[in-house]
Design an enzyme around this catalytic site. Sequence first.
Site, mmCIF file in Angstrom:
data_model
loop_
_atom_site.group_PDB
_atom_site.id
_atom_site.type_symbol
_atom_site.label_atom_id
_atom_site.label_comp_id
_atom_site.label_asym_id
_atom_site.label_seq_id
_atom_site.Cartn_x
_atom_site.Cartn_y
_atom_site.Cartn_z
ATOM 1 N N TYR A 64 0.813 -1.207 0.000
ATOM 2 C CA TYR A 64 0.000 0.000 0.000
ATOM 3 C C TYR A 64 0.852 1.265 0.000
ATOM 4 O O TYR A 64 0.550 2.238 -0.678
ATOM 5 C CB TYR A 64 -0.920 0.019 1.233
ATOM 6 C CG TYR A 64 -2.217 -0.725 1.081
ATOM 7 C CD1 TYR A 64 -3.397 -0.047 0.805
ATOM 8 C CD2 TYR A 64 -2.282 -2.109 1.222
ATOM 9 C CE1 TYR A 64 -4.606 -0.724 0.674
ATOM 10 C CE2 TYR A 64 -3.474 -2.803 1.095
ATOM 11 C CZ TYR A 64 -4.641 -2.105 0.821
ATOM 12 O OH TYR A 64 -5.826 -2.773 0.681
ATOM 13 N N TYR A 124 4.104 5.361 -2.527
ATOM 14 C CA TYR A 124 4.143 6.729 -2.009
ATOM 15 C C TYR A 124 5.540 7.071 -1.484
ATOM 16 O O TYR A 124 6.002 8.206 -1.621
ATOM 17 C CB TYR A 124 3.097 6.897 -0.906
ATOM 18 C CG TYR A 124 1.688 6.709 -1.408
ATOM 19 C CD1 TYR A 124 1.049 7.697 -2.159
ATOM 20 C CD2 TYR A 124 0.994 5.528 -1.161
ATOM 21 C CE1 TYR A 124 -0.249 7.517 -2.635
ATOM 22 C CE2 TYR A 124 -0.297 5.334 -1.633
ATOM 23 C CZ TYR A 124 -0.903 6.333 -2.376
ATOM 24 O OH TYR A 124 -2.182 6.139 -2.852
#
Length: 474
Positions: free
Chosen positions: A292, A296
């Site tokens: 996840y 990022y």
Amino acid sequence: MADLNLSNDISELKMFAKQKALQCLRDTAHMSTEAAFHFCRSKFSRYGFSIPDDMSQTEALHLLRSEKFWFKKIKTLATQKMEEVRRQLDLINQAKSAYCSVDRLKQHQWEKEQAHAFMENKWFCSANGELISMLDAYNSNVSNPKIRRAELMVRVKGTEEFSKLQGDCGWFYTLTTPSKYHSHYKSGKPNPKHQKLSVKDASEYLNSQWRKARAQFDREEINVYGLRVVEPHHDGTPHWHLMLFMPPEKALRVTEILRHYAMEHEGNENGAKNSRFKAEQIKDEKGSAQDYIAKYICKNIDGEYLDTDKYGNDAKVAASRITAWASLFKIRQFQFFGLPSVSLWRQLRRIDGKIEDAGLDQLRLTADSSDWLAYIIMMGGNNKRKAERPFILEYEKQIKAMFVDIDPKLLSNYAYNNKPRTILSVTSKYLIADKGWKLISSPAELGDCPPAPRDGRAVEPGSAGHRRLQADTR
């Protein structure tokens, strides 16, 4: 502020800073310390600058008479204000230049080149003659993007493993600001709702809402821990991603609290329901917490392992723009919370050799092997105060060079640097060796004293330069 032209080049800003520092020195030479302080502070405040209320007058006056201090403040103000002007002139958006302006990107690249050139020609020398180039020192710690990325992934992996041992669940949240903080649409068209609020205004808004949420968690005795990632939208407006772990029975309440504060202001405006707050439970069938958060982390460091960003821009180019943005606005891109000190982890990794205290040596071996899960467990778990941890890193205060000639009684905490000095355990105290490192311009400065070979292993990708970090950075 009418006499300060923020569009001036660096040399002109340096001259302006020199003039202001000299004025503060010349015009107050005959005054008492108190009168001189109030005079200089008044001059300083005309440009929107301030001095901390708890800083001593003697210390503050020393700064206000310093050209270097004035220049640092003026340069930061000028670069940030000019970037905000470019933002208002439609130069920062997906249609023109995503995340930051072309000028800011060029400036950041120039600053990196200057820093690299400086480090190439500087050396660290210890009291016993060990020698290491400043560039090697940089490449061996978390200033190096590759090492920074590896350490973050190691900590994410260990934190997720710890959450599973605890029976906690993981959630992924995205929070952004009301429309009034966003300057442009992706098309490049100005947002009519924008109220000329700056990047710093938006950052402070998100911080304030997070503080409210954390306070509510504390009131309800809800323990959350995890990682925050701050990144810009295409127009430079910051938004947050939160990877939080918590007891399953508290997940809905945590989500309610975060949603409440995300929607507290202008929550009924068009599009707010779909864009201001997003929540998704981390499920094994969809991927681990690493899966996840990995994109990022990579996107906001160097773009490695990615092809494009969410707007279709080349990932490595996007990353260079994002780091230029974060550097300019002093944005802390990654922050873990509710977890043990990473400073102690890094300090332990620098220690070569066994420590007599068995417990502390086991902690050293844990850090040395990049086992963040074992480190969390040995440090007492999540959400513990420093005093509750079985091992703590203590610091020694050292007077900053510019204040060494001032009576220590006249100085505040701002005049000191904190240097790691001792690691305390329940049963013992480990004194961190002080090798007396000094920065020199050339090994020739050592004269007839030849440098000794550097103690320790060759530098490898890892944290703090001595150990290799193993992490899945997919």
